[in-house]
Design an enzyme around this catalytic site. Structure first.
Site, mmCIF file in Angstrom:
data_model
loop_
_atom_site.group_PDB
_atom_site.id
_atom_site.type_symbol
_atom_site.label_atom_id
_atom_site.label_comp_id
_atom_site.label_asym_id
_atom_site.label_seq_id
_atom_site.Cartn_x
_atom_site.Cartn_y
_atom_site.Cartn_z
ATOM 1 N N CYS A 26 -12.378 34.100 10.811
ATOM 2 C CA CYS A 26 -11.423 33.652 9.786
ATOM 3 C C CYS A 26 -12.121 32.757 8.776
ATOM 4 O O CYS A 26 -11.822 31.562 8.674
ATOM 5 C CB CYS A 26 -10.264 32.920 10.436
ATOM 6 S SG CYS A 26 -9.302 34.018 11.441
ATOM 7 N N GLY A 60 -44.039 27.820 9.508
ATOM 8 C CA GLY A 60 -43.644 28.094 8.133
ATOM 9 C C GLY A 60 -43.973 29.459 7.580
ATOM 10 O O GLY A 60 -43.403 29.858 6.561
#
Ligand SMILES: Cc1ncc(COP(=O)(O)O)c(C=O)c1O
Length: 413
Positions: free
Chosen positions: A343, A239
């Site tokens: 795309c 973390g």
């Protein structure tokens, strides 16, 4: 000079010219600095030097074998999150006893494999999973080493998509149900409950929640010690964050100061599972400018030959990565949208970025891409996975070749 620095107007990695590497490998390419991985590891290890601990690298951040071997050479263990990551750890030379196996939704096959190998700990996610592991171990006539993953309901103060330790997240057993479950597991003939586990979330710059999670495990340890459990370790997960904006960076010393006061009274071995802190700053993604366009009323676009297929973090987590020209040109700066070739409108690596003049074929580097970069790459739009390069002591080598079209179609009818 270690890391990514400009020398004579050119971006270099541990002294090697990034442009020279990209010219040979082609683009897109990930380039890693071995020196930066070693430095991050040394900083974290030194911060915890006053307490018995083991660093288990979170392979989900980067599981390229050469990177894993480098970390193993530094004395780390591995935190694997799937059967594939266990396989990668073994291929990188880790012993089963150096692997902790985490993950929500482990399959029966994955669990059985971990039981058969005898990994250091399987981190249990639920009552039901505990019973499955017990049955698998008894069928093999062994006791599986397990740790209970606790969900402490603590806010990690990070992006919602990488927050894992709150009640509404799918991970672990809510802490108030942990003690009764642990007492129940103590009587299971197929299980050796050797630890407790917690992972709050990722990219945490505020270490206070990490301290709270450590206290939560310490209190639980005290509560269940009388149940006949032979706890060996507390695993505080990963973390610790990094400075994606080039400013505030996770501070290992503050991290240790936050968690060690909770650990000390337990006397248990500490396991840490850092991923991002060790790997993110050590990697860049290099792409080439495929096109540029600037029409009145529209943003100025720099269109790269790399995008969300190689680095999805900006789209998935709204993550910010610094983007620099590999050989910046002299001239006035402009604001650009730095986009990929896919795309998808979301295929944007950086909004409103200030860059000097940019021309087609220029090289551009996305910084801090060494964690959750290549591992999340995909073949979307039939694109091939990029190459990876490791620079070590000024010398570089390809540690993963770019996929070929043969690779791309290999498993199809
Ligand atoms: C269980 C577990 N451990 C460790 C990590 C590594 O986290 P980080 O890369 O933020 O250190 C993760 C990441 O999500 C995780 O889920």
């Amino acid at each position: 000079m270690s890391g990514f620095t400009f020398r004579d107007g050119q971006l270099t990695c541990d002294g090697a010219a990034v442009a020279a590497i990209a010219r040979e490998t082609g683009t897109p390419v990930y380039i890693y600095s071995a020196a930066l991985i070693r430095e991050a590891h040394a900083a974290l290890d030194a911060a915890f030097a006053g307490y018995r601990h083991t660093i288990h690298f979170a392979m989900k951040a980067n599981s390229t074998l050469a990177i894993l071997r480098l970390l193993r050479g530094l004395g780390t263990g591995a935190d694997a999150n799937s059967g594939g990551e266990i396989e990668a750890a073994l291929r990188a030379g880790f012993e089963p006893r150096q692997i902790v196996f985490t993950g929500v939704g482990k399959t029966r096959d994955e669990l059985d494999h971990a039981v058969a190998l005898g990994v250091k700990a399987i981190n249990i996610e639920s009552d039901s999973e505990a019973d499955r592991i017990d049955a698998l171990a008894r069928a093999r006539g062994v006791r599986a080493r397990v740790a209970l993953r606790v969900n402490p309901d603590i806010d990690a103060n990070t992006h919602a998509h990488i927050s894992t330790g709150q009640r509404f997240n799918k991970f672990g057993v809510p802490i108030e149900f942990a003690a009764p479950l642990l007492r129940r597991l103590a009587g299971k003939p197929g299980l050796d409950v050797v630890g407790l586990h917690v992972h709050l979330g990722s990219q945490m710059l505020d270490v206070e929640p990490l301290g709270s999670a450590a206290w939560a495990l310490a209190v639980l340890t005290r509560e269940v010690r009388d149940a006949g459990l032979r706890l060996e370790h507390l695993d505080l997960g990963g973390g610790l964050g990094i400075g994606y904006d080039g400013a505030a960076h996770g501070d290992p010393v503050a991290y240790a100061a936050a968690v060690l006061p909770a650990m000390r009274p337990t006397g248990l071995h500490l396991i840490l599972e850092p991923g991002r802190f060790l790997a993110a700053p050590a990697g860049i993604l290099v792409g080439r400018v495929a096109d540029t366009k600037a029409y009145p009323g529209s943003p100025r676009f720099v269109i790269l030959d790399t995008g969300m297929t190689e680095l999805i973090r900006p789209m998935l987590y709204e993550a910010y990565h610094r983007i620099v020209a590999v050989a910046p040109r002299e001239g006035p700066t402009e604001q650009y949208e730095i986009v990929g070739p896919l795309c998808e409108t979301s295929d944007t690596l950086g909004h409103n970025r200030e860059l000097g003049p940019v021309e087609v074929d220029d090289l551009v580097a996305v910084l801090d891409a060494g964690a959750y970069g290549f591992v999340m790459a995909s073949n979307y739009n039939r694109r091939r996975m990029p190459a990876e390069v490791l620079v070590d002591e000024g010398r570089w080598r390809v540690i993963r070749k770019r996929q070929s079209y043969g690779d791309l179609f290999r498993n199809e009818e």
